[in-house]
Design an enzyme around this catalytic site. Structure first.
Site, PDB file in Angstrom:
ATOM      1  N   SER A   1     -22.531  -7.707 -28.174  1.00  0.00           N
ATOM      2  CA  SER A   1     -24.078  -7.240 -28.301  1.00  0.00           C
ATOM      3  C   SER A   1     -24.530  -6.870 -29.599  1.00  0.00           C
ATOM      4  O   SER A   1     -23.484  -6.672 -30.368  1.00  0.00           O
ATOM      5  CB  SER A   1     -24.314  -6.561 -27.366  1.00  0.00           C
ATOM      6  OG  SER A   1     -24.281  -5.025 -27.578  1.00  0.00           O
TER       7      SER A   1
ATOM      8  N   GLU B   1       0.867   3.854   2.073  1.00  0.00           N
ATOM      9  CA  GLU B   1       1.415   4.214   2.970  1.00  0.00           C
ATOM     10  C   GLU B   1       2.762   3.270   3.668  1.00  0.00           C
ATOM     11  O   GLU B   1       3.646   4.192   3.962  1.00  0.00           O
ATOM     12  CB  GLU B   1       0.452   4.152   4.242  1.00  0.00           C
ATOM     13  CG  GLU B   1      -0.809   5.118   4.046  1.00  0.00           C
ATOM     14  CD  GLU B   1      -2.048   4.106   3.293  1.00  0.00           C
ATOM     15  OE1 GLU B   1      -1.878   3.648   2.335  1.00  0.00           O
ATOM     16  OE2 GLU B   1      -2.963   4.371   3.779  1.00  0.00           O
TER      17      GLU B   1
ATOM     18  N   HIS C   1       0.801  -1.223   0.046  1.00  0.00           N
ATOM     19  CA  HIS C   1       0.034  -0.089  -0.021  1.00  0.00           C
ATOM     20  C   HIS C   1       0.980   1.347   0.057  1.00  0.00           C
ATOM     21  O   HIS C   1       2.090   1.321   0.328  1.00  0.00           O
ATOM     22  CB  HIS C   1      -0.742   0.008   1.252  1.00  0.00           C
ATOM     23  CG  HIS C   1      -1.913  -0.952   1.045  1.00  0.00           C
ATOM     24  ND1 HIS C   1      -3.025  -1.072   1.944  1.00  0.00           N
ATOM     25  CD2 HIS C   1      -2.244  -1.674   0.418  1.00  0.00           C
ATOM     26  CE1 HIS C   1      -3.827  -1.863   1.700  1.00  0.00           C
ATOM     27  NE2 HIS C   1      -3.360  -2.300   0.575  1.00  0.00           N
TER      28      HIS C   1
ATOM     29  N   ASP D   1      -8.821  -3.206 -35.385  1.00  0.00           N
ATOM     30  CA  ASP D   1      -7.861  -2.678 -34.810  1.00  0.00           C
ATOM     31  C   ASP D   1      -7.101  -3.030 -33.638  1.00  0.00           C
ATOM     32  O   ASP D   1      -6.452  -2.633 -32.786  1.00  0.00           O
ATOM     33  CB  ASP D   1      -8.324  -1.193 -34.182  1.00  0.00           C
ATOM     34  CG  ASP D   1      -8.775  -0.186 -35.423  1.00  0.00           C
ATOM     35  OD1 ASP D   1      -8.480  -0.413 -36.472  1.00  0.00           O
ATOM     36  OD2 ASP D   1      -9.372   0.819 -34.866  1.00  0.00           O
TER      37      ASP D   1
ATOM     38  N   ARG E   1      -4.996   4.860 -21.920  1.00  0.00           N
ATOM     39  CA  ARG E   1      -5.140   3.536 -21.936  1.00  0.00           C
ATOM     40  C   ARG E   1      -4.291   2.981 -20.664  1.00  0.00           C
ATOM     41  O   ARG E   1      -4.604   2.096 -20.108  1.00  0.00           O
ATOM     42  CB  ARG E   1      -4.602   2.918 -23.085  1.00  0.00           C
ATOM     43  CG  ARG E   1      -5.564   2.679 -24.245  1.00  0.00           C
ATOM     44  CD  ARG E   1      -4.670   2.102 -25.500  1.00  0.00           C
ATOM     45  NE  ARG E   1      -5.649   2.171 -26.685  1.00  0.00           N
ATOM     46  CZ  ARG E   1      -5.138   2.304 -27.870  1.00  0.00           C
ATOM     47  NH1 ARG E   1      -3.820   2.197 -28.154  1.00  0.00           N
ATOM     48  NH2 ARG E   1      -5.951   2.597 -28.896  1.00  0.00           N
TER      49      ARG E   1
ATOM     50  N   CYS F   1      -2.835  -0.446   7.399  1.00  0.00           N
ATOM     51  CA  CYS F   1      -1.944   0.939   7.405  1.00  0.00           C
ATOM     52  C   CYS F   1      -2.143   1.738   8.504  1.00  0.00           C
ATOM     53  O   CYS F   1      -1.210   2.527   8.799  1.00  0.00           O
ATOM     54  CB  CYS F   1      -2.357   1.488   6.021  1.00  0.00           C
ATOM     55  SG  CYS F   1      -1.728   0.862   4.711  1.00  0.00           S
TER      56      CYS F   1
END
Lengths: 322, 322
Positions: free
Chosen positions: A216, A46, A44, A193, A177, A77
């Site tokens: 779909s 911290e 994490h 693509d 991206r 943390c």
């Protein structure tokens, strides 16, 4: 806190289902340590920042309330902070996880640490938008990218779209991206693509997100077959199916017009990133397919402009859900 | 000079074929008189400003070189200035009219007046764009107005376009009308929106420009009959026919998509005024019809962003010919 938020963005797209937290430690007005959630979610932020310095008496800025619950992968943390004994902890936003949700703040206060809450909470929610969307809506945060001419076209009638925008805007789109866990496209775009859906930025090539294709009936493009031997595509039967994507808190919808319209029509778009080239195209392919809008009134009040600036010769606009 | 340019814009749309000049007289650092070309072209800006004060020894700022040629309607401004004997005359842009073209400057210099040239000439050419277009291109200056959604639509599939933009953007569009000598629309828009093509701004109602309709085959809209008893419409067989419009230096093309595309395809648009509402519309009517663009390369390099700002909830962008 602005520095901590910038670090938070570093982790975005690589930490799901953990939040992409940022943390800085300040002593005598200078940043003496920094941390951000590492790929996969650990360490994490911290823990990373505290590992580098003695924080006793210092100020700690963290974008999300420190977690109150230990796990098999690491200590809580809040406990780490109590042990480190800084003089003050400044927190941007509370952690809605029921295992924390105020318990992290309380642990620190009980240990005598001065805790300041709600410093730039809106910016923190934007930086960790996917984490909050998962907690509050049960689905990833969705950004829709559109790259158009001034008159809203995304391709010539023959499908040509290289290039509408310039290199600076395209580089920014690659950065978008890199900040996503998953890129979603329609079937036509997936077929045509697929090889280009990576991150082509120096030093960020390994940040290419996962890929999903919307299978779909929404797609306006030809129902082209995807190669069955391509193992990287996840299939979505509907926009709503993004809720089932594992380790995916930030989704980027890249098109085509049918997939974009499907997400808009399903009211699943949280953020719009618009690149607009200073050109006129006339007839061609419009950015969005049908979204079943019957009355203009229904379209208003949904979007708020967050950012507007120049990228090379193009304009960038970022809108968020109003 | 900025104050003189602001006055120049006051006359725009009402002075053709005379240039819409602005003029201020400054003494001891304060503006003591102002003038701008009056409707119909007289008095000229300098004559108006000089009529109000004794300009001896003062500084005169004028957006266009003072005319050197007297006419039946008034004396030459250069002669008026020589007579008034200011200490200095500051000129933004030279007058390309062959009867002046430096002769105005020369007259003043010969009379011992200090003349400074080329102060904000680009801004002056923008303010008096129609005058320069007439002189240099033999046709009026053309502004194309488009009011779209973020995805470039100007109406729902059923034609509904009230309202895409908000009241501030619509008021600005009325101001654009007030700055034009002539509004041009396609046949469909002429038939459906004719009563609304006025200037609905307090105090500017009398500035409603003339109206012309493009009757060529370019229109995408139905070929609706115009009422034969409507005397105010001028008919244009093609976009190029604007060159023949009398007393018309500034044309505003208001649509529809077919008329807009016809002017773009003919390369007759000098300035784009884009109003963009923060809404998504999906399928509908695109802003532009076919402009016969075959290659994206041909679309680039034509437009330069001049202005970008917020109008109420909408965005205004102004582009000019690059």
């Amino acid at each position: 806190m602005a520095a901590a938020l910038a670090l938070s963005w570093r982790g975005r797209g690589r930490t799901a289902p953990n939040p992409n937290v940022g943390c800085v430690i300040v002593r005598d007005g200078r940043i003496v340590s920094r941390g951000w959630t590492q790929p996969g979610g650990r360490p994490h932020a911290e823990a990373m920042a505290l590992a580098r310095v003695d924080a006793r008496g210092a100020d700690v800025y963290v974008t999300l309330e420190p977690c109150a619950h230990a796990s098999g992968r690491g200590p809580a943390c809040a406990d780490l902070l109590v042990e480190a004994a800084p003089g003050r902890v400044v927190v941007a936003a509370g952690d809605p996880d029921p295992r924390t949700d105020g318990a992290g703040i309380e642990k620190m206060r009980n240990a005598g640490i001065d805790v300041v809450e709600n410093v730039l909470p809106g910016e923190a929610r934007r930086a960790m938008a996917g984490f909050f969307a998962r907690r509050e809506k049960g689905r990833p945060h969705v950004t829709l990218k559109l790259a158009t001419s001034l008159d809203g076209q995304v391709a010539l009638p023959d499908g040509t779209s290289q290039w509408i925008t310039g290199p600076e805007a395209r580089a920014h789109a690659h950065l978008e991206r890199a900040l996503a866990d998953m890129v979603v496209v329609g079937r036509g775009t997936a077929a045509s693509d697929a090889p280009t859906l990576n991150v082509r930025l120096d030093g960020l090539g390994e940040r290419t997100p996962g890929r999903a294709v919307l299978t779909s009936e929404y797609s306006n493009f030809a129902k082209l077959q995807l190669r069955a031997d391509n193992p990287v595509w996840q299939h979505l039967a509907s926009p709503e199916a993004i809720a089932g994507l594992a380790d995916t808190d930030h989704v980027l919808v890249e098109g085509g017009a049918g997939a974009a319209a499907a997400f808009v029509a399903a009211d699943l778009v949280d953020r719009l990133v618009l690149y607009r080239a200073p050109i006129l195209m006339g007839s061609g392919l419009s950015a969005l397919g049908d979204i079943a809008l019957d009355r203009l009134d229904d379209a208003h009040g949904r979007w708020r402009l967050l950012e507007s600036r120049t990228l090379g010769k193009d304009r960038l606009e970022v809108y968020e859900r109003a």
